[in-house]
Design a protein around this motif. Structure first.
Motif: not given
Length: 372
Positions: A1-18
């Motif tokens: 993911m390009v960009g290190g803001g809160q949207l990337a933070r929460m997208t990363h969180e959503a990918g963890i269970p997968l």
């Protein structure tokens, strides 16, 4: 993911269970997502060599902002790297002039608009319609009210032209409220639509989102969802698309802005939908089957937490969590600065007045606007 803001933070969180392995291109190690992602590259997204090195070994590239130069994205695609959304779609979120021209071609309802070249041309645009005031926007780079001017006369119109980029003039719309239609589309064309929400702005920044939008007719809500799905399909969007809308006094909807990434108007989905916008964005860019977008509760309210003069989050947590055990707090790891988005809260339930009060109280307490 390009960009290190809160949207990337929460997208990363959503990918963890997968079990998704997540790589981040961030401006600094202090950025919101860089604090929690293990594989972080620090670099400038505007530099093609940096982007190419970052993309090496990635299955797919996606974004938490729309600012990567379009020509760089075309170069990555030429290198065989899947970019989602691709440059042909993303340019419509990067350039408001391109967006308006495409929406016109699609017959999508929009405010009256055109590119203007100087303050005199702004005056001519105003005279072509109902006169001043008009809205001026730089075609690239604006967000959260930046790059947007409310202009009452030709004498007020000089500032937008100083940036040296094209300026878009739009009529001032007589609207009842702002709405947002959030949809997600995968590469093979599967798409889902979330309930249409009401988005309340303060000083050009999203303050509160109510899901679903209260007192919105089924007919108008369906029309908004269908419009967003059609735009996503016609533009070839892959991932999340937010279509920001005006609901006019005379009962129409007009497209205001497009965003091709997870969006503030969809943060309520983290706790209020079966599948969040972040989880569905991850699924879409990886071409996985999309998840159920339906709400979990009758009402969900998201309230942004803006930075104030109250950095002691621990004491604020004690109050907010004890007062409302159902409250969901999402903080972004940012330094607290006045007016800066540092987090949001989600509340849900069957009584809208109660859900709104709980969200606004928590957001105000976390900011320090209230202390009891």
């Amino acid at each position: 993911m390009v960009g290190g803001g809160q949207l990337a933070r929460m997208t990363h969180e959503a990918g963890i269970p997968l079990g998704i392995r997540f790589k981040l291109l961030s401006d600094t190690p202090q950025d919101s997502a860089a604090q929690v992602v293990s594989d972080v590259v620090i670099g400038d997204y505007r530099d093609l060599a940096t982007l190419r090195e970052f993309a090496r070994g990635c299955d797919v590239i996606t974004f938490d902002h729309e600012h990567v130069p379009t020509e760089h994205l075309r170069a990555l695609e030429a290198d065989g790297i899947p970019v989602r959304p691709g440059p042909d779609a993303l340019v419509h979120a990067q350039d408001k002039g391109v967006m308006r021209a495409k929406l016109d071609a699609l017959g999508a309802p929009c405010p009256r608009h055109r590119i203007v070249k100087d303050p005199q041309d702004v005056a001519a645009f105003a005279e072509e319609g109902d006169g001043f005031p008009v809205i001026l926007k730089t075609v690239r780079g604006g967000y959260d009210g930046k790059g947007v001017w409310f202009v009452r006369s030709a004498a007020d119109a000089a500032e937008p032209f100083k940036a040296g980029v094209p300026v878009l003039a739009e009529e001032k719309v007589d609207f009842v409220r702002e709405l947002a239609a959030n949809v997600v589309r995968s590469p093979h064309g599967q798409a889902v639509a979330y309930p249409v929400v009401e988005s309340q702005q303060v000083d050009g920044v999203c303050d509160t989102v109510i899901a679903p939008a209260p007192d919105l007719s089924e007919e108008l809500a369906g029309r908004a969802q269908e419009l967003a799905l059609r735009i996503a399909d016609e533009l070839g969007v892959v991932g999340h698309l937010a279509v920001e809308l005006f609901e006019t006094v005379d009962g129409r909807i007009l497209v205001n802005e497009l965003a091709m990434r997870p969006h503030n108007s969809g943060h309520w989905t983290q706790d209020g939908a079966v599948t969040s916008q972040f989880a569905n964005h991850v699924r879409a860019v990886l071409d996985l089957p999309l998840g159920d977008p339906r709400p979990r509760a009758k009402w969900t309210v998201m309230a942004n937490v803006l930075g104030g003069d109250y950095p002691d989050m621990y004491q604020a947590y004690l109050h907010c969590m004890a007062r409302d055990p159902q409250l969901k707090i999402h903080m972004y790891g940012k330094d607290v600065k006045p007016g800066r988005k540092v987090g949001h809260v989600n509340t849900y339930g069957d009584d809208l007045a109660d859900v709104l009060d709980r969200a606004r109280h928590a957001a105000a307490y976390l900011r320090g606007t209230i202390t009891e």
